[in-house]
Structures are given as C-alpha cells and as structure tokens.
Motif scaffolding. Structure first.
Motif, PDB file in Angstrom:
ATOM      1  N   LEU A 160       1.142  -1.483  -0.427  1.00  0.00           N
ATOM      2  CA  LEU A 160      -0.311   0.307   0.301  1.00  0.00           C
ATOM      3  C   LEU A 160       1.012   1.291  -0.161  1.00  0.00           C
ATOM      4  N   LEU A 161       1.936   1.214   0.667  1.00  0.00           N
ATOM      5  CA  LEU A 161       3.025   2.622   0.334  1.00  0.00           C
ATOM      6  C   LEU A 161       3.874   2.542  -0.703  1.00  0.00           C
ATOM      7  N   GLY A 162       3.819   1.565  -1.677  1.00  0.00           N
ATOM      8  CA  GLY A 162       4.733   1.873  -2.654  1.00  0.00           C
ATOM      9  C   GLY A 162       3.345   2.473  -3.898  1.00  0.00           C
ATOM     10  N   GLN A 163       1.793   1.719  -3.722  1.00  0.00           N
ATOM     11  CA  GLN A 163       1.370   2.483  -4.413  1.00  0.00           C
ATOM     12  C   GLN A 163       1.363   3.475  -4.258  1.00  0.00           C
ATOM     13  N   HIS A 164       0.984   4.281  -2.798  1.00  0.00           N
ATOM     14  CA  HIS A 164       0.786   5.627  -2.363  1.00  0.00           C
ATOM     15  C   HIS A 164       1.861   6.743  -2.810  1.00  0.00           C
ATOM     16  N   MET A 165       3.187   5.536  -2.942  1.00  0.00           N
ATOM     17  CA  MET A 165       4.018   6.791  -3.211  1.00  0.00           C
ATOM     18  C   MET A 165       4.036   6.547  -5.042  1.00  0.00           C
ATOM     19  N   ASP A 166       3.145   5.708  -5.454  1.00  0.00           N
ATOM     20  CA  ASP A 166       3.270   5.661  -6.961  1.00  0.00           C
ATOM     21  C   ASP A 166       2.123   7.149  -7.657  1.00  0.00           C
ATOM     22  N   GLY A 167       1.382   7.549  -5.817  1.00  0.00           N
ATOM     23  CA  GLY A 167       0.259   8.539  -6.653  1.00  0.00           C
ATOM     24  C   GLY A 167      -1.114   7.693  -6.709  1.00  0.00           C
ATOM     25  N   GLU A 168      -1.132   6.550  -6.309  1.00  0.00           N
ATOM     26  CA  GLU A 168      -2.273   5.867  -6.594  1.00  0.00           C
ATOM     27  C   GLU A 168      -3.547   6.084  -5.242  1.00  0.00           C
ATOM     28  N   THR A 169      -4.298   6.518  -4.849  1.00  0.00           N
ATOM     29  CA  THR A 169      -5.106   7.410  -4.013  1.00  0.00           C
ATOM     30  C   THR A 169      -6.414   6.867  -3.714  1.00  0.00           C
ATOM     31  N   ALA A 170      -6.631   5.583  -5.026  1.00  0.00           N
ATOM     32  CA  ALA A 170      -7.991   4.964  -3.720  1.00  0.00           C
ATOM     33  C   ALA A 170      -8.238   4.077  -3.043  1.00  0.00           C
ATOM     34  N   VAL A 171      -9.134   4.318  -1.679  1.00  0.00           N
ATOM     35  CA  VAL A 171      -9.265   3.725  -0.569  1.00  0.00           C
ATOM     36  C   VAL A 171      -8.879   2.307  -1.004  1.00  0.00           C
TER      37      VAL A 171
END
Length: 53
Positions: free
Chosen positions: A23-34
């Motif tokens: 989830l951290l990696g996805q957040h760092m890639d700009g993903e903002t979906a819950v």
C-alpha cells in the motif's frame, strides 16, 4: 501468567507488513484509491472459551 489461562487470537503479522509495504508503494506511485487489507486470524484457546456447540 493469568489464572485461568486466557484465550486470544494470533494475527498474521507478516501478511500485515507485506500489505502495508504494498500500500505504501502504491501511495508513493500516486494511487489514492481507498483500499482494505484483510488478514486471517487463528483462535488460541485458553481456559476462558467453551468449545461446546
């Protein structure tokens, strides 16, 4: 340590860690979906749980 021996649950902490890193990696890639992370637990019976059904 307690009398009677207490019942508890065992949580898969490694699965939680893997999910958190993903989830951290996805957040760092700009993903903002819950998102929701589900992990299993295991009952560790002590003397405070009745197994009678």
């Amino acid at each position: 340590m307690a009398t009677p021996r207490l019942s508890t649950i065992r949580v898969d902490r490694e699965a939680i860690g893997r999910g958190a890193i993903r989830l951290l990696g996805q957040h760092m890639d700009g993903e903002t979906a819950v998102q929701q992370l589900e992990v299993g637990v295991k009952m560790v019976e002590g003397e405070t749980v009745s197994t009678v059904v």
